[in-house]
Design a protein around this motif. Structure first.
Motif, short mmCIF file in Angstrom:
data_model
loop_
_atom_site.label_atom_id
_atom_site.label_comp_id
_atom_site.label_asym_id
_atom_site.label_seq_id
_atom_site.Cartn_x
_atom_site.Cartn_y
_atom_site.Cartn_z
N ARG A 46 43.71 40.66 50.56
CA ARG A 46 43.00 39.73 50.82
C ARG A 46 41.36 40.04 50.85
N ILE A 47 40.68 39.26 50.10
CA ILE A 47 39.01 39.24 50.21
C ILE A 47 38.96 38.09 51.12
N GLY A 48 38.25 38.35 52.29
CA GLY A 48 37.79 37.10 53.12
C GLY A 48 36.56 36.49 52.64
N SER A 49 36.46 36.11 51.48
CA SER A 49 35.57 34.98 50.76
C SER A 49 36.10 34.40 49.77
N GLY A 50 35.74 33.19 49.44
CA GLY A 50 36.14 32.18 48.50
C GLY A 50 34.97 31.60 48.22
N SER A 51 35.23 30.15 47.55
CA SER A 51 34.34 29.24 47.12
C SER A 51 33.10 28.96 48.10
N LEU A 52 33.45 28.84 49.64
CA LEU A 52 32.31 28.53 50.32
C LEU A 52 31.08 29.40 50.43
N LEU A 109 35.73 35.30 39.21
CA LEU A 109 35.69 36.47 39.37
C LEU A 109 37.26 36.90 39.83
N GLU A 110 38.00 36.07 40.18
CA GLU A 110 39.69 36.45 40.39
C GLU A 110 40.08 36.64 39.06
N HIS A 111 39.88 35.78 37.88
CA HIS A 111 40.21 36.04 36.61
C HIS A 111 39.83 37.52 35.90
N MET A 112 38.46 37.84 36.45
CA MET A 112 37.91 38.89 35.88
C MET A 112 38.73 40.28 36.46
N ALA A 113 39.42 39.84 37.58
CA ALA A 113 39.97 41.18 38.22
C ALA A 113 41.15 41.77 37.18
N PHE A 114 41.60 41.00 36.25
CA PHE A 114 42.56 41.20 35.25
C PHE A 114 41.91 41.56 33.96
N ARG A 115 40.51 41.59 33.67
CA ARG A 115 39.99 41.84 32.31
C ARG A 115 39.13 43.09 32.38
N GLY A 116 39.68 44.16 33.02
CA GLY A 116 38.94 45.55 32.75
C GLY A 116 38.33 45.78 34.09
N GLN A 134 38.78 28.43 49.52
CA GLN A 134 37.68 27.79 49.83
C GLN A 134 36.87 29.24 50.58
N ASP A 135 37.98 29.65 51.48
CA ASP A 135 37.63 30.80 52.42
C ASP A 135 38.24 32.06 52.13
N GLU A 136 39.06 32.52 51.05
CA GLU A 136 39.64 33.58 50.80
C GLU A 136 40.11 33.46 49.20
N THR A 137 40.15 35.05 48.73
CA THR A 137 40.65 35.18 47.55
C THR A 137 41.68 36.40 47.79
N VAL A 138 42.82 35.97 47.22
CA VAL A 138 44.21 36.71 47.37
C VAL A 138 45.04 37.24 46.23
N TYR A 139 45.01 38.55 46.03
CA TYR A 139 45.81 39.16 45.11
C TYR A 139 47.15 39.54 45.29
N MET A 140 48.39 39.05 44.70
CA MET A 140 49.67 39.45 45.03
C MET A 140 50.53 40.08 44.37
N PHE A 141 50.96 41.16 44.35
CA PHE A 141 52.11 41.87 43.45
C PHE A 141 53.30 42.00 44.48
N THR A 142 54.51 41.75 43.71
CA THR A 142 55.72 41.95 44.26
C THR A 142 56.63 43.13 43.43
N PHE A 143 56.65 44.04 43.76
CA PHE A 143 57.49 45.05 42.68
C PHE A 143 58.88 45.02 43.07
N PRO A 144 59.72 45.27 42.09
CA PRO A 144 61.21 45.15 42.22
C PRO A 144 61.61 46.54 42.84
N LYS A 145 60.89 47.46 42.47
CA LYS A 145 61.20 48.56 43.30
C LYS A 145 60.15 49.32 43.76
N ALA A 146 60.51 49.83 45.17
CA ALA A 146 59.59 50.63 45.92
C ALA A 146 59.50 51.96 45.64
#
Length: 942
Positions: free
Chosen positions: A77-83, A96-103, A133-145
């Motif tokens: 969680r990044i505590g900033s969004g569009s605000l 920027l959230e999109h660009m996190a997957f672009r290298g 507006q107030d946060e950006t969150v990246y979510m990965f749920t792995f099937p194996k830990a």
């Protein structure tokens, strides 16, 4: 935990004219954003969660959890969004959230998704991100830990945190994708929300800071502009890592310290002034085709800066109970015959993105009844404030609140990794103490026991304090104008209050459905983990006890032949079967059933739908309420009420649904596709046409379903249940009474469409540049060729990966190309593989050419081992995880009970996906590439 935490959902918002600060003691501790609330409040957080903060300010929370049996949910969680965007940056937080997957420094452009696919993650369910507006969150749920999964997740988080390259070529390539997403999201409901907030929150940043941003800003985005926002907001003291799963918290904590200790801020943090709400008008209106017909009222107060102390929790708990009483009154009135509104519900938000605290009421009503609906809701609100809550009101609401907390505590040990992680992220966003359900229950019990009507009166005063109400009206047609809205609201606020109609206590009349049924056959299936029982009256029961969700049971009741057996003269009304529970029973109205359940602390839920081969009643309950759930379902089937309230709600809701469907390009495309695939047989099309909705009358429903409801029932029970308890409940309800006429099976074999070179075009009423294009190839049903069904699913995943690389990543002409493959187990002969995307019609030829090129290449040579693994592994791992849920079994076991051949599809699917080879995939694509006349479907604006 803050009791009564609410999420703001789009269509509810409206804000009043003046600001009144909440009363608070001068020495009340205040929230300290960026710190764990339990640390500065000295309160105990969930003892199962390991919390920490690195010297650089990065916070982390880690928890061992065993649901599902192996896996790990990871959140950044990044505590900033569009605000936090500047005026010339509107939309860059999301970009920027999109660009996190672009290298990034150590990961090449496009490789992130491939890395996750190799671990078996599915894009969407397991790999996702969002910008608010107030946060950006990246979510990965792995099937194996395993160690590799943790390494991958933590590596990605570190790369996202400070190592994104933001290369110019990647920025340019992603621009079209984001513009496509803006186009996709821009729907009439979205525009209605913007109009609402534009009036009610004028003077704040919120109306100008929608996460999708402005198209002109997106078009002008540069690496430099993105980097300015990135360096100011992606910083360790603004970040939180959450990890929940089958992991060793101590080892994970050590990894976080090692990997993130040297992360340093690259620039000063952004600071914003959120502004002060100064609504433009006391009432506002938005009228457009496809808008949900609704009203909303709101009261506004400044955000309460107090931290979550015990006293604060006690106050919020009282407010939750007070709002429950208000909602009960609104619900009781909505359930009465002739109610002017379909539904009304109030909610409280302590903070809307840090701008305002809100109490809001959303009202759903037919547009021609807006005046009466408004008057009724305002009357209920004023009367509750004037007269206060009675002892009966309070007892009912206390029982409901206690039941909710008890259910959460009982289910706590089987919460899923992702659910816990997401709840923790929410607590961080709200600066709350994250506590366990058991802690919440222990804290609330004495507080609830001490509440009095006077306490509720004080809570109501707080809830409806501040300025307001401000009124907002949304409608598909027929504007009334803001002067009329303002005059109506003013009149209603000063109207004489009539005495409240008091409903009599409900005595449950359905305790006996005839002589309890006798068992004539019983069979166990070790592979499925089920017990199937046949009863003398012809009904059947299949039970699967599970430990997946403690204290939860799901029930499905199959009756008749569903869509396949519908009277041709009544097919137009199939969509309305979902409304059947609102018609109550012969002895009780739906509102009476709800009051009986709430007053007794019962967790009861019922819903109905028309499936291809059966009408399905169902619900989810607790073991303590299982018998009551079965009685309610049996009453709704054996003594369906078809009361006048059902007709009232059908008449109000039908036009709303029709307008919203026709304005939604995706819904119009889906309707056209399924009509085509089933040869125009609308029985099997879930999305109804406006003409069918308009033709539907309440009198159609008894003709459509009454015989099915009276026949033998096939019941499936899944969850925390004992087989003998399920049999006993069945004997007393659906299996009771004399033998019933056997159900005559009806074939469900739609006429498949003939090949055609011409596209099938459907038209919507939405935005002019919203359009869909899809090509589909017919395949056999599951039973004709099970192996091919698995191959088709893998092939669809391979094709989607290719299309993402081309039409999304390189050309940027769509947000997400979609592929799908299905082999029906209910509709004989029906199977298909298809590819579709949303894009303006001018791009249709480009997509058509790319699709043909990809199919030709895939037909010419087998895919690489890596490409095959990335397509196949998420299907295998996804099926493993799906089978560890009640939902999976409650979906598939009813099909098994009706058609034993489906058993193979359930038990062999994991192995079936795993056995698909590269040559299997190539051969299928060769077959498809040879078909020069696929089914083509388009949805365009009128």
């Amino acid at each position: 935990m803050v009791f009564g935490r609410t999420w703001i959902i789009a269509s509810v918002l409206a804000v009043p004219l003046l600001m009144v600060a909440p009363a608070r003691a001068d020495d009340a501790p205040l929230k300290q954003p960026g710190l764990w609330a339990q640390d500065y409040l000295h309160r105990e957080a969930d003892p199962a969660m390991r919390f920490g903060t690195l010297p650089n300010g990065l916070r982390y929370a880690i928890m061992h959890n065993d649901t599902p049996s192996d896996g790990v949910a990871m959140r950044l969680r990044i505590g900033s969004g569009s605000l936090k965007e500047r005026d010339d940056e509107q939309g860059l937080a999301h970009y920027l959230e999109h660009m996190a997957f672009r290298g990034s420094t150590h990961i090449a452009d496009g490789e992130v998704v491939r890395m996750l696919e190799r671990h078996g993650l599915r894009f969407g369910p397991d790999t996702n991100a969002f910008t608010a507006q107030d946060e950006t969150v990246y979510m990965f749920t792995f099937p194996k830990a395993d160690a590799d999964a943790l390494d991958t997740g933590l590596t990605l988080f570190r790369e996202i945190g400070e190592r994104l390259t933001l290369a110019g070529a990647a920025v340019d390539a992603e621009r079209g994708v984001i513009l496509s997403e803006e186009r996709l999201r821009d729907t009439p409901p979205y525009e209605s929300i913007k109009a609402n907030l534009g009036n009610s929150l004028a003077g704040t940043r919120l109306p100008q800071r929608w996460p999708i941003g402005l198209t002109e800003t997106i078009k002008a985005a540069t690496p430099e502009r993105l980097r300015r926002y990135y360096e100011a907001n992606y910083r360790p003291d603004n970040a939180t890592i959450v990890i929940v799963g089958a992991i060793d918290p101590a080892k994970v904590e050590a990894e976080i310290k090692t990997r993130f200790a040297d992360w340093k801020p690259a620039a000063p943090a952004d600071r914003i002034d959120p502004g002060i709400p100064r609504p433009a008008h006391p009432a506002a209106e938005f009228v457009a085709a496809g808008v949900p017909d609704a009203l909303s009222l709101s009261w506004q107060r400044p955000v309460d800066p107090r931290a979550e102390t015990i006293a604060y929790d006690r106050e919020k708990l009282a407010e939750l109970v007070a709002m429950t009483i208000f909602n009960n009154r609104l619900g009781d009135r909505a359930a009465r015959p002739g109610s002017p509104y379909v539904e009304a519900q109030g909610q409280i938000s302590a903070s809307l993105y840090g701008v305002a605290a809100l109490t809001f009421v959303q009202i759903s009503a037919a547009p021609e009844k807006w005046r009466e609906a408004l008057a009724a809701v305002v009357e209920e609100q004023r009367r509750l404030i004037a007269d206060g809550a009675g002892e009966t009101d309070l007892k009912r609401a206390l029982t409901q609140t206690t039941t909710m907390l008890e259910a959460a505590a009982a289910n706590a040990t089987t919460r899923k990794d992702g659910d816990i992680a997401d709840a923790l992220v929410s607590a961080v966003n709200d600066d709350q103490v994250f506590t366990s359900p058991a802690q919440d229950l222990a804290l609330a019990r004495p507080m609830l026991a001490a509440l009095t009507p006077a306490d509720i009166g004080a809570a109501l005063s707080r809830v409806f304090a501040g300025a307001g109400p401000v009124l907002f009206r949304a409608a598909q047609a027929g504007p009334v104008g803001t002067p009329a809205l303002e005059a109506a609201l003013a009149s209603d606020q000063h109207a004489a209050l009539a005495a409240r109609a008091v409903d009599a206590a409900v005595v449950w009349p359905y305790t006996r459905f005839g002589t309890p049924g006798s068992v004539v056959a019983r069979q166990d299936d070790a592979a499925l983990g089920t017990t199937t029982v046949r009863f003398a009256n012809g009904s059947r029961l299949m039970v699967k006890p599970t430990a997946f969700e403690k204290d939860r049971i799901t029930v499905k009741v199959l009756l008749g032949n569903g869509r396949a057996g519908a009277d041709p003269a009544q097919i137009h009304a199939l969509w309305a079967t979902a409304m059947l529970p609102t018609g109550g029973t012969g002895k009780l109205a739906a509102g009476d059933i709800e009051r009986w359940a709430q007053a007794g602390g019962r967790t009861i839920a019922t819903e109905m739908k028309a499936d291809p081969r059966a009408f399905v009643l169902g619900g989810t309950t607790r073991p303590a309420d299982f018998q009551s759930e079965m009685q309610v379902l049996a009453a709704e089937a054996r003594d369906a009420g078809f009361r006048p309230e059902l007709g009232d709600k059908l008449a109000a809701i039908g036009p709303m649904i029709a307008g919203q469907i026709d304005a939604n390009a995706g819904a119009v495309f889906s309707r056209a596709l399924h009509r085509l695939l089933t040869g125009g047989d609308t029985r099997y099309v879930d999305v109804p046409a406006a003409a069918d909705i308009a033709a539907t009358r309440a009198s159609d429903l008894p003709v459509l379903v009454k015989d099915a409801l009276a026949g033998p029932a096939d019941v499936v029970v899944v969850g925390d249940v004992k087989v003998d308890d399920a049999i006993a409940a069945m004997q007393a309800t659906f299996a009771a009474g004399p033998a019933l006429p056997a159900r005559a099976d009806v074939a469900a074999r739609p006429v498949l469409p003939a090949p055609s070179a011409d596209p099938h075009v459907a038209y919507h009423t939405g935005r002019a540049d919203q359009a869909y294009y899809g090509e589909y190839w017919l395949l056999p049903d599951y039973f004709t060729d099970p192996r091919l069904s698995y191959t088709a699913r893998v092939a669809a995943a391979v094709l989607q990966s290719r299309l993402i690389d081309t039409v999304r990543e390189k050309l940027g002409i769509t947000y997400t190309p979609m592929t799908d493959a299905a082999a029906s187990v209910q509709l004989a002969g029906l199977g298909y593989l298809g590819a579709v995307l949303e894009t303006p019609p001018a791009n249709f030829p480009t997509f058509r050419a790319i699709l043909a090129s990809e199919l030709k290449d895939l037909a010419a040579k087998p895919v690489t081992p890596d490409a095959l693994d990335r397509a196949r592994r998420p299907l295998v791992e996804g099926r493993i995880k799906d089978m560890e849920s009640n939902g999976f079994w409650a979906t598939w076991l009813p099909l098994v009970l009706r058609d034993p051949r489906v058993r193979q599809a359930v038990l062999e699917s994991r192995a079936g996906f795993g056995a698909v080879s590269a040559e299997d995939v190539r051969a299928l694509f060769a077959r498809i590439a040879a078909d020069t006349a696929p089914l083509t479907v388009e949805a365009r604006a009128k």
